[in-house]
Design an enzyme around this catalytic site. Sequence first.
Site, PDB file in Angstrom:
ATOM      1  N   GLU A   1      33.109  47.332 -41.538  1.00 13.72           N
ATOM      2  CA  GLU A   1      32.784  46.372 -42.805  1.00 13.72           C
ATOM      3  C   GLU A   1      34.241  45.694 -43.140  1.00 13.72           C
ATOM      4  O   GLU A   1      35.123  46.508 -43.045  1.00 13.72           O
ATOM      5  CB  GLU A   1      32.547  47.251 -43.988  1.00 13.72           C
ATOM      6  CG  GLU A   1      31.006  48.114 -43.845  1.00 13.72           C
ATOM      7  CD  GLU A   1      31.225  49.655 -43.305  1.00 13.72           C
ATOM      8  OE1 GLU A   1      30.126  49.692 -42.632  1.00 13.72           O
ATOM      9  OE2 GLU A   1      32.468  49.820 -42.994  1.00 13.72           O
TER      10      GLU A   1
ATOM     11  N   TYR B   1      38.295  39.767 -35.672  1.00 18.38           N
ATOM     12  CA  TYR B   1      36.939  40.724 -35.159  1.00 18.38           C
ATOM     13  C   TYR B   1      36.266  39.873 -34.382  1.00 18.38           C
ATOM     14  O   TYR B   1      35.669  40.468 -33.245  1.00 18.38           O
ATOM     15  CB  TYR B   1      36.241  41.248 -36.315  1.00 18.38           C
ATOM     16  CG  TYR B   1      37.132  42.294 -37.173  1.00 18.38           C
ATOM     17  CD1 TYR B   1      37.979  43.000 -36.687  1.00 18.38           C
ATOM     18  CD2 TYR B   1      37.156  42.091 -38.615  1.00 18.38           C
ATOM     19  CE1 TYR B   1      38.950  43.760 -37.405  1.00 18.38           C
ATOM     20  CE2 TYR B   1      37.729  42.992 -39.595  1.00 18.38           C
ATOM     21  CZ  TYR B   1      38.925  43.679 -38.959  1.00 18.38           C
ATOM     22  OH  TYR B   1      39.463  44.623 -39.789  1.00 18.38           O
TER      23      TYR B   1
END
Length: 173
Positions: free
Chosen positions: A119, A131
Site C-alpha cells: 500500500e 514501484y
Amino acid sequence: MTAPTAVLREMRWWDIEPVLELEHELFPEDAWSAGMFWSELAHARGPRATRRYVVAETVSDGGSRRIVGYAGLAAAGDLADVQTIAAARDQWGTGLGARLLTDLLRAATAFECAEVLLEVRVDNTRAQKLYERFGFEPIGFRRGYYQPGNVDALVMRLTDPAQATTESTESNG
C-alpha cells in the site's frame, strides 16, 4: 566531498530508536510505534522467520554511524507484503529506495512468494513511480487507510518478484 554510500544490513533491536526518529520525521501523522517494530522483528530471525527488515546505514569519515533508510517485508504462504520502506530526505534520488526494494524482493523470492503486495499513499507519487519501475501494478484502493489524516492507499501488486529483481539489477547496473 561526497556523501558516504549507505550499506544495507539486517535490522536489529538496537536500530529501533534511530529508525523511529526517521519514521517520525518522514511520516509524522501515521508513524509506526516502537511496539510495532519490536513485533515485526520478533518474526525476523530463526528457521520460522516470516519477516525481513533491513536498515541502510552510512559511516562518516569520523566513524559516526547514521541510519538513512529502512524497509520491511512480511511473508505468508506464497504472498508477501511490503510493510514499510523509507529513505531520509537527503537520500532521495540516490537510488537508495530501489536498493531497499530490491532487498525486499530478494527476500520475497527466498520466502518462495509468488506475489508481493503493498500500500502506498495516493499522494506519494515518488514512491509509486519507484514501484512501477519494478513492475508493480495498481489493483485497487483502501479508502482512509492512513490515519489520522484519512488518506487513501493505492494497493499495488507485483507478480514474480524474482523476475523483477533480475530486471531492475540489469537496468540499474
